[in-house]
Design an enzyme around this catalytic site. Structure first.
Site, short mmCIF file in Angstrom:
data_model
loop_
_atom_site.label_atom_id
_atom_site.label_comp_id
_atom_site.label_asym_id
_atom_site.label_seq_id
_atom_site.Cartn_x
_atom_site.Cartn_y
_atom_site.Cartn_z
N ILE A 13 46.37 33.04 47.43
CA ILE A 13 47.03 32.42 48.59
C ILE A 13 46.68 30.93 48.68
O ILE A 13 47.55 30.10 48.97
CB ILE A 13 46.61 33.18 49.87
CG1 ILE A 13 47.20 34.60 49.85
CG2 ILE A 13 47.06 32.44 51.12
CD1 ILE A 13 46.70 35.52 50.95
N ASN A 67 40.45 29.45 53.92
CA ASN A 67 41.11 30.52 53.16
C ASN A 67 40.16 31.24 52.20
O ASN A 67 40.24 32.45 52.04
CB ASN A 67 42.28 29.90 52.37
CG ASN A 67 42.82 30.82 51.31
OD1 ASN A 67 43.51 31.79 51.60
ND2 ASN A 67 42.47 30.54 50.06
N SER A 129 42.09 39.16 58.24
CA SER A 129 42.70 40.36 57.65
C SER A 129 42.95 41.39 58.75
O SER A 129 42.10 41.58 59.64
CB SER A 129 41.75 40.97 56.62
OG SER A 129 42.21 42.26 56.27
N TYR A 148 34.01 44.63 54.11
CA TYR A 148 34.90 43.46 54.13
C TYR A 148 35.49 43.29 55.55
O TYR A 148 35.51 42.19 56.10
CB TYR A 148 36.00 43.68 53.09
CG TYR A 148 37.15 42.71 53.15
CD1 TYR A 148 37.03 41.43 52.63
CD2 TYR A 148 38.39 43.09 53.69
CE1 TYR A 148 38.11 40.54 52.66
CE2 TYR A 148 39.46 42.22 53.72
CZ TYR A 148 39.32 40.95 53.21
OH TYR A 148 40.39 40.07 53.25
N LYS A 152 35.21 40.09 58.25
CA LYS A 152 36.35 39.38 58.85
C LYS A 152 36.30 39.47 60.38
O LYS A 152 36.66 38.53 61.08
CB LYS A 152 37.67 39.95 58.32
CG LYS A 152 37.94 39.62 56.86
CD LYS A 152 38.17 38.11 56.66
CE LYS A 152 38.64 37.78 55.27
NZ LYS A 152 38.89 36.36 55.05
N VAL A 181 49.21 41.01 50.44
CA VAL A 181 49.84 40.02 49.57
C VAL A 181 49.48 40.28 48.10
O VAL A 181 48.32 40.57 47.78
CB VAL A 181 49.37 38.60 49.98
CG1 VAL A 181 50.12 37.55 49.18
CG2 VAL A 181 49.53 38.37 51.48
N1 LIG Z 1 45.72 39.22 49.36
C1 LIG Z 1 45.77 39.94 50.48
O1 LIG Z 1 46.52 40.92 50.59
C2 LIG Z 1 44.93 39.54 51.66
C3 LIG Z 1 44.98 40.34 52.80
C4 LIG Z 1 44.24 39.99 53.91
C5 LIG Z 1 43.47 38.84 53.88
N2 LIG Z 1 43.42 38.08 52.75
C6 LIG Z 1 42.61 36.86 52.80
O2 LIG Z 1 43.33 35.80 52.21
C7 LIG Z 1 42.41 34.81 51.74
C8 LIG Z 1 42.75 34.44 50.31
O3 LIG Z 1 42.53 35.57 49.49
P1 LIG Z 1 43.46 35.92 48.23
O4 LIG Z 1 44.18 37.16 48.58
O5 LIG Z 1 44.22 34.72 47.81
O6 LIG Z 1 42.34 36.31 47.16
P2 LIG Z 1 41.88 35.64 45.79
O7 LIG Z 1 43.07 35.41 44.91
O8 LIG Z 1 40.80 36.53 45.29
O9 LIG Z 1 41.31 34.23 46.22
C9 LIG Z 1 40.09 34.12 46.91
C10 LIG Z 1 39.65 32.67 46.89
O10 LIG Z 1 38.38 32.59 47.55
C11 LIG Z 1 37.43 31.99 46.67
N3 LIG Z 1 36.08 32.56 46.78
C12 LIG Z 1 35.69 33.79 46.40
N4 LIG Z 1 34.37 33.96 46.61
C13 LIG Z 1 33.93 32.79 47.12
C14 LIG Z 1 32.65 32.32 47.52
N5 LIG Z 1 31.56 33.11 47.43
N6 LIG Z 1 32.57 31.07 48.01
C15 LIG Z 1 33.66 30.28 48.08
N7 LIG Z 1 34.90 30.66 47.69
C16 LIG Z 1 35.02 31.89 47.23
C17 LIG Z 1 37.95 32.25 45.27
O11 LIG Z 1 37.39 31.30 44.38
P3 LIG Z 1 36.90 31.69 42.88
O12 LIG Z 1 38.13 31.57 42.03
O13 LIG Z 1 35.86 30.66 42.57
O14 LIG Z 1 36.35 33.08 42.95
C18 LIG Z 1 39.44 32.12 45.48
O15 LIG Z 1 39.85 30.78 45.42
C19 LIG Z 1 41.02 35.42 51.89
O16 LIG Z 1 40.45 34.95 53.09
C20 LIG Z 1 41.32 36.91 52.00
O17 LIG Z 1 40.29 37.59 52.68
C21 LIG Z 1 44.13 38.40 51.64
#
Ligand SMILES: NC(=O)c1ccc[n+]([C@@H]2O[C@H](COP(=O)([O-])OP(=O)(O)OC[C@H]3O[C@@H](n4cnc5c(N)ncnc54)[C@H](OP(=O)(O)O)[C@@H]3O)[C@@H](O)[C@H]2O)c1
Length: 251
Positions: A13, A67, A129, A148, A152, A181
């Site tokens: 995202i 994010n 979330s 998790y 949140k 997503v």
């Molecule tokens: N995808 C969904 O369906 C969904 C649903 C609900 C909420 N969300 C929320 O949306 C946001 C983005 O998630 P995403 O779905 O895009 O997941 P993602 O593709 O796994 O991306 C997560 C991002 O957070 C970074 N990150 C992970 N661990 C970290 C740490 N210890 N310190 C700093 N940065 C860190 C990652 O960086 P690295 O590349 O360095 O690991 C990556 O850039 C998050 O807050 C997630 O909880 C997502």
């Protein structure tokens, strides 16, 4: 010109947010990626805030988007009681979740707040979330992702506490869920995790019969941005926790 600062932009995202927002030539987007070594020394965010201030000068930050998050897989497919067989991993994951998704964002908000105060829009958006919504957990008996979800929920509380302090300065703090997503999280699901995933998807289908599967990330980000444009202190959203629709409909 609007200035954005967004964390966790290496993929998913966060990456798509930077891609879409930077299509508008009238924006300045600063994306933060973690430097693992520096993160361990707890110095990286402070440096990032100082570097950002240098780049933007006195323009300030209009949108601060928290994010980046640790999306734990350990608890993603099992009910909480089943995690009891791995107490050490449970503790390690809880610590990492709290440190990243809660403490990390407290530092982010504190360090960037002076720049947000200088901005015109003054919006701080934490990507949360629907897993953290108690009514949803209880109504659907959502068993998975307990740790998790708790991280949140704690982050949502922190968002409300920042709002309580800074609403009077015109800063909107709000937690927004992006929906479910497609970012590749389910690409490496192990055979023993499939049952838990199917159970969760079944509950989603019962909750939202219109749900056709994971939302493509480009579409999810468009919806998210449209929604956060509508959210305001005047509209009653200070400190709120809402879905990508701006309400409590999570899918
Ligand atoms: N995808 C969904 O369906 C969904 C649903 C609900 C909420 N969300 C929320 O949306 C946001 C983005 O998630 P995403 O779905 O895009 O997941 P993602 O593709 O796994 O991306 C997560 C991002 O957070 C970074 N990150 C992970 N661990 C970290 C740490 N210890 N310190 C700093 N940065 C860190 C990652 O960086 P690295 O590349 O360095 O690991 C990556 O850039 C998050 O807050 C997630 O909880 C997502």
């Amino acid at each position: 010109m609007s200035v954005y600062v967004i964390t966790g932009v290496s993929k998913g995202i966060g990456f798509e947010l930077v891609r879409q927002i930077s299509e508008d030539t009238n924006t300045l987007v600063i994306g933060l990626v973690r430097d693992k070594a520096a993160t361990e020394k707890k110095a990286s965010l402070k440096q990032a805030a100082a570097d950002t201030a240098q780049i933007i000068g006195d323009r300030g930050v209009d949108y601060l988007v928290a994010n980046g998050a640790f999306p734990s897989h350990f608890d993603a497919y099992d009910p909480i009681g089943n995690l009891a067989t791995k107490p050490q991993e449970l503790e390690a994951v809880c610590s990492k979740l709290f440190q990243t998704n809660v403490v990390g964002n407290i530092h982010l908000f504190n360090l960037f707040l002076p720049s947000v105060m200088q901005g015109k829009v003054k919006k701080v958006i934490a990507i949360s979330s629907g897993h953290a919504d108690l009514d949803l957990i209880n109504a659907l008996e959502v068993e998975n992702s307990a740790l998790y979800a708790a991280s949140k929920a704690a982050m949502n509380t922190i968002v409300a506490k920042f709002s309580a302090q800074y609403k009077r300065d015109g800063v909107l703090f709000v937690a927004v869920s992006p929906g479910v997503v497609e970012v590749g999280h389910y690409e490496n699901v192990l055979p023993e995790q499939i049952e838990g995933l199917q159970r969760f998807m079944g509950k989603i289908a019962a909750y939202a019969p219109h749900f056709k599967g994971l939302t493509p990330v480009a579409e999810a980000v468009r919806t998210l941005r449209e929604t956060w444009e509508r959210l305001s202190i005047e509209g009653g959203f200070a400190g709120a926790f809402v879905s990508h629709f701006g309400n409590k409909q999570w899918l």
